[in-house]
Scaffold this motif. Structure first.
Motif, mmCIF file in Angstrom:
data_model
loop_
_atom_site.group_PDB
_atom_site.id
_atom_site.type_symbol
_atom_site.label_atom_id
_atom_site.label_comp_id
_atom_site.label_asym_id
_atom_site.label_seq_id
_atom_site.Cartn_x
_atom_site.Cartn_y
_atom_site.Cartn_z
ATOM 1 N N ASP A 1 0.817 -1.215 0.000
ATOM 2 C CA ASP A 1 0.000 0.000 0.000
ATOM 3 C C ASP A 1 0.850 1.264 0.000
ATOM 4 O OD1 ASP A 1 -2.518 -1.221 0.042
ATOM 5 O OD2 ASP A 1 -2.393 -1.553 2.202
ATOM 6 N N VAL B 1 1.604 5.146 0.580
ATOM 7 C CA VAL B 1 1.097 6.135 1.534
ATOM 8 C C VAL B 1 1.448 7.584 1.173
ATOM 9 C CG1 VAL B 1 0.804 4.534 3.431
ATOM 10 C CG2 VAL B 1 2.988 5.660 3.171
ATOM 11 N N PHE B 2 2.581 7.777 0.511
ATOM 12 C CA PHE B 2 2.932 9.116 0.015
ATOM 13 C C PHE B 2 3.658 8.957 -1.310
ATOM 14 C CE2 PHE B 2 3.588 9.732 4.691
ATOM 15 C CZ PHE B 2 2.535 10.596 4.895
ATOM 16 N N SER C 1 5.749 3.470 0.553
ATOM 17 C CA SER C 1 4.664 2.545 0.848
ATOM 18 C C SER C 1 4.745 2.191 2.327
ATOM 19 C CB SER C 1 4.814 1.280 0.008
ATOM 20 O OG SER C 1 5.890 0.506 0.489
ATOM 21 N N VAL C 2 3.781 1.400 2.788
ATOM 22 C CA VAL C 2 3.837 0.936 4.170
ATOM 23 C C VAL C 2 5.158 0.216 4.426
ATOM 24 C CG1 VAL C 2 1.393 0.806 4.744
ATOM 25 C CG2 VAL C 2 2.434 -1.029 3.414
ATOM 26 N N LYS D 1 -0.896 -12.900 -0.100
ATOM 27 C CA LYS D 1 0.470 -12.830 -0.589
ATOM 28 C C LYS D 1 1.341 -13.384 0.534
ATOM 29 C CE LYS D 1 3.888 -9.837 -2.474
ATOM 30 N NZ LYS D 1 4.584 -8.600 -2.246
ATOM 31 N N SER E 1 -4.885 -5.593 0.514
ATOM 32 C CA SER E 1 -4.491 -4.292 1.052
ATOM 33 C C SER E 1 -4.275 -4.357 2.556
ATOM 34 C CB SER E 1 -5.541 -3.225 0.735
ATOM 35 O OG SER E 1 -5.290 -2.077 1.525
ATOM 36 N N GLN E 2 -3.057 -4.126 2.951
ATOM 37 C CA GLN E 2 -2.681 -4.107 4.364
ATOM 38 C C GLN E 2 -3.413 -2.998 5.122
ATOM 39 O OE1 GLN E 2 1.578 -3.816 4.687
ATOM 40 N NE2 GLN E 2 1.494 -2.674 6.596
ATOM 41 N N ILE E 3 -3.632 -1.863 4.444
ATOM 42 C CA ILE E 3 -4.291 -0.737 5.112
ATOM 43 C C ILE E 3 -5.763 -1.052 5.379
ATOM 44 C CG2 ILE E 3 -5.027 1.669 4.788
ATOM 45 C CD1 ILE E 3 -2.274 2.266 3.660
ATOM 46 N N GLU E 4 -6.427 -1.685 4.408
ATOM 47 C CA GLU E 4 -7.832 -2.082 4.639
ATOM 48 C C GLU E 4 -7.931 -3.074 5.787
ATOM 49 O OE1 GLU E 4 -9.720 -3.503 1.049
ATOM 50 O OE2 GLU E 4 -9.130 -1.662 0.004
ATOM 51 N N PHE F 1 4.007 4.032 8.688
ATOM 52 C CA PHE F 1 2.892 4.940 8.444
ATOM 53 C C PHE F 1 1.730 4.419 9.270
ATOM 54 C CE2 PHE F 1 -1.057 5.809 6.075
ATOM 55 C CZ PHE F 1 -1.001 7.190 6.021
ATOM 56 N N GLU G 1 -3.053 8.584 9.957
ATOM 57 C CA GLU G 1 -2.705 9.094 8.629
ATOM 58 C C GLU G 1 -1.414 9.913 8.617
ATOM 59 O OE1 GLU G 1 -6.598 10.753 7.501
ATOM 60 O OE2 GLU G 1 -6.720 9.072 6.104
#
Lengths: 129, 362
Positions: free
Chosen positions: A39, A41-42, A63-64, B17, B32-35, B313, B318
Motif C-alpha cells: 500500500d 502512503v505518500f 509505501s507501508v 500474498k 491491502s494491508q491498510i484495509e 505509516f 494518517e
C-alpha cells in the motif's frame, strides 16, 4: 504473473513509459512493482519544469513497507505531474497503468524510446529477480 | 525447509500474498494491508498466529522455576487463567524474548513465546531448568487465531456453544480459559478488544472458515505490524534483543523488584543499571508532515543520538509514527530530529503508545 500491457515500454527498475505520440511520455510504476511495495502512503513527485536525465532519481514512492526511488526512464522536461496522488496515493496500487500514473516528460530525444524494454523484455527481467 | 501453519491453504484460498517470516511461510496481506488495518480498528479482523510457540511448564517447581526465569513475578498471579506479560533475560540483563505466561495453578503454566526465537528460547529454558522438578513441553499440535477489533468478541460468540459463551462471559482483559477444545484468551497485539484462541490443528481450518463466514476479515503480518506499532507494543528483534536492557525497551513495568530476595536471571545487572539511571529509553515519535519514519534511522537530540527501532505509516492517524531509543534525558513533548534520506526532519517525542481502542492517545 502480473499484467504487463504490450503497448507500453519498460525499464528494469519497474517504471513503465507510454508514448503519447506528441513528443511526450507518461510514466508510472508497474503493477508488479506496486505489488512488491504494498500500500502506497505518500508519493513525492518531481517539480513541473524540472529538467531530468535518464537514470536520475526524481520521485519517491513511500509505501507501508519502504521508500523507493523512481528513476527518470528518459531525458527531458517534466511537463505534468499527477496531482491526484497527493490525496490518493492508493491509485498507484489500484490502477498502476492508468489513474496511478506519476509524471509526464517532454522528450529531449525520441530515439531514447528505442532503448527501453518491450513487455516481453520486462517480463523476462522480472523472472530474473 | 519452510514451515507452514495448519491454515496455510486457507490463506491461499483468500488470495494471500505469502512471505517468509523466520522460516514460516505466512500471509503478509490479502490485498491491502491498510484495509486490513482499518478492519481491526473499526470492526473485526483475524490473524493466523499458529507459528507462535506454545510451551507448557508443569511440575512441583513450576512456580519456583518461572520466578527465576522471567523478570516479572508469577507469584503475583492468584486467579486461575490470569496472564502476565514479561521478559526473559540473560545473566547480562539483555532480553532473550518477551512472552505471555498464563497461570492455571502453581504447578501448571502456559507460556507463549515468539516463533523467531523458538529454538534459543527452548534451549535457554531447558538449560535453566536443571535442578528444578518440572517438565517443559512444546505444544505444536495447536493452531492459534487472534480475532481482534471492537466487533471481534460479538462475532466469535456466533461460533461458540452456550457452555463456551458462559465460560467467556465477562472475562477481564488478560485472562485465558480452556473451554472444551478451545483455549480462549483476552489478549492481543493490536490495542483493540478481542481474543487469541488456541485451537487443535484438526479443528483450525473449520474454525477459520466459520470466522470468515461471520464477517471477520483475514489480516496479514503487514497489518499486524502497523497495529502493534500504533498500540506501542514491542516487536522482538526490532525494539529489543539480547543486547538491550528491559529498562531501555519500555519493559521496566514488566519487572517485579519486590520481594527483594527473588533472584531472577539478570537482576543484578538490571538493578545496577536502574540505580545508575544511565540506560536509554524507548519513546514514541510523531511526524505529522509527509514521509515515513523507518527502523534504524538516526535520531538527533541535544542529549546525544538515538535510533528508531521501528517506524511506519499509521493508517489510523494518517501520518508516520515510530518507536525510538533515545538518551534518558529526552522528554515527552520535546522536539528532536530524525535523519531521513539525508535530511534532518523535526519530530515530536511522545509516550510510546499512539492508538488504543480506535482512538489517538497522545
Amino acid at each position: 504473473m502480473s499484467n504487463i500491457p504490450s503497448e507500453l515500454k519498460y525499464v528494469t527498475s519497474h517504471e513503465w513509459v507510454r508514448n503519447e505520440g506528441d513528443g511526450t511520455v507518461t510514466v508510472g510504476i508497474t503493477e508488479h512493482a506496486q505489488g512488491l511495495l504494498g500500500d502506497m502512503v505518500f508519493v513525492e513527485l518531481p517539480e513541473v519544469g524540472e529538467a531530468v536525465s535518464t537514470g536520475d532519481d526524481i520521485c519517491v514512492a513511500e509505501s507501508v513497507k519502504a521508500a523507493s526511488d523512481i528513476y527518470a526512464p528518459v531525458s527531458g522536461e517534466i511537463v505534468e505531474v499527477n496531482e491526484e496522488l497527493e490525496d490518493s496515493p492508493e491509485l498507484v496500487n489500484s490502477d498502476a497503468f492508468g489513474d496511478g500514473w506519476l509524471f509526464k516528460i517532454k522528450l529531449d530525444d525520441a530515439g531514447e524510446l528505442d532503448d527501453l524494454l518491450d513487455a516481453e523484455g520486462y517480463a523476462n527481467s522480472i523472472d530474473e529477480d | 525447509m519452510t514451515n507452514k501453519t495448519v491454515l496455510h491453504a486457507k490463506h491461499l484460498e483468500s488470495g494471500a500474498k505469502m512471505v517468509d517470516f523466520y522460516g514460516w511461510e505466512m500471509p503478509i496481506n490479502y490485498g491491502s494491508q491498510i484495509e486490513e488495518h482499518h478492519a481491526v480498528r473499526t470492526d473485526a479482523g483475524m490473524f493466523d498466529v499458529s507459528h507462535m510457540t506454545i510451551v507448557d511448564v508443569q511440575g512441583n517447581d513450576a512456580q519456583k522455576f518461572l520466578r527465576r526465569l522471567v523478570i516479572n513475578d508469577v507469584a503475583k498471579l492468584a486467579t486461575p487463567g490470569k496472564a502476565l506479560y514479561t521478559g526473559m533475560c540473560n545473566e547480562e540483563g539483555g532480553v532473550i524474548d518477551d512472552l505471555i505466561i498464563y497461570y492455571f495453578s502453581e504447578t501448571n503454566y502456559r507460556l507463549v513465546v515468539n516463533s523467531a526465537t523458538r529454538e534459543k528460547d527452548l534451549a535457554w529454558m531447558s538449560k535453566q531448568s536443571e535442578g528444578f522438578d518440572i517438565t517443559i513441553t512444546e505444544r505444536p499440535e495447536f493452531g492459534m487465531i487472534a480475532v481482534q477489533g471492537p466487533e471481534a468478541k460479538a462475532k466469535v460468540a456466533n461460533l461458540l456453544t452456550p457452555a463456551e459463551i458462559v465460560a467467556v462471559e465477562g472475562m477481564k482483559p488478560f485472562y485465558g480459559v480452556q473451554v472444551g477444545d478451545l483455549f480462549i484468551a483476552t489478549t492481543g497485539y493490536t490495542g483493540e478488544d478481542g481474543y487469541e484462541i488456541i485451537v487443535p490443528d484438526s479443528a483450525a481450518e473449520d474454525f477459520w472458515q466459520k470466522l470468515l463466514k461471520v464477517g471477520v476479515k483475514p489480516c496479514g503480518l503487514g497489518a499486524r505490524d502497523t497495529l502493534r506499532l500504533e498500540a506501542g507494543m514491542n516487536l522482538y528483534g526490532l525494539d529489543m534483543d539480547e543486547s538491550v536492557s528491559p529498562l531501555a525497551a519500555n519493559m521496566a513495568w514488566t519487572i517485579s523488584w519486590e520481594p527483594e530476595e527473588r533472584n531472577f536471571i539478570g537482576r543484578e545487572v538490571i538493578a545496577a543499571q536502574r540505580a545508575a539511571g544511565d540506560q536509554p529509553k524507548l519513546v514514541g515519535l510523531v511526524l505529522e508532515e509527509k514521509g515515513v519514519l523507518r527502523s534504524h534511522q538516526k535520531v538527533v537530540t541535544e542529549f546525544g543520538d538515538g535510533e528508531i527501532t521501528s517506524g511506519t505509516f499509521s493508517p489510523t492517524l494518517e501520518h508516520s509514527v515510530a518507536l525510538a531509543r533515545v538518551p534518558r534525558s529526552v522528554k515527552v513533548g520535546d522536539t528532536v530530529e530524525v535523519e531521513m534520506r539525508k535530511k534532518l526532519v523535526k519530530v515530536q517525542v511522545t509516550k510510546p503508545s499512539f492508538v488504543r481502542n480506535g482512538k489517538k492517545v497522545f
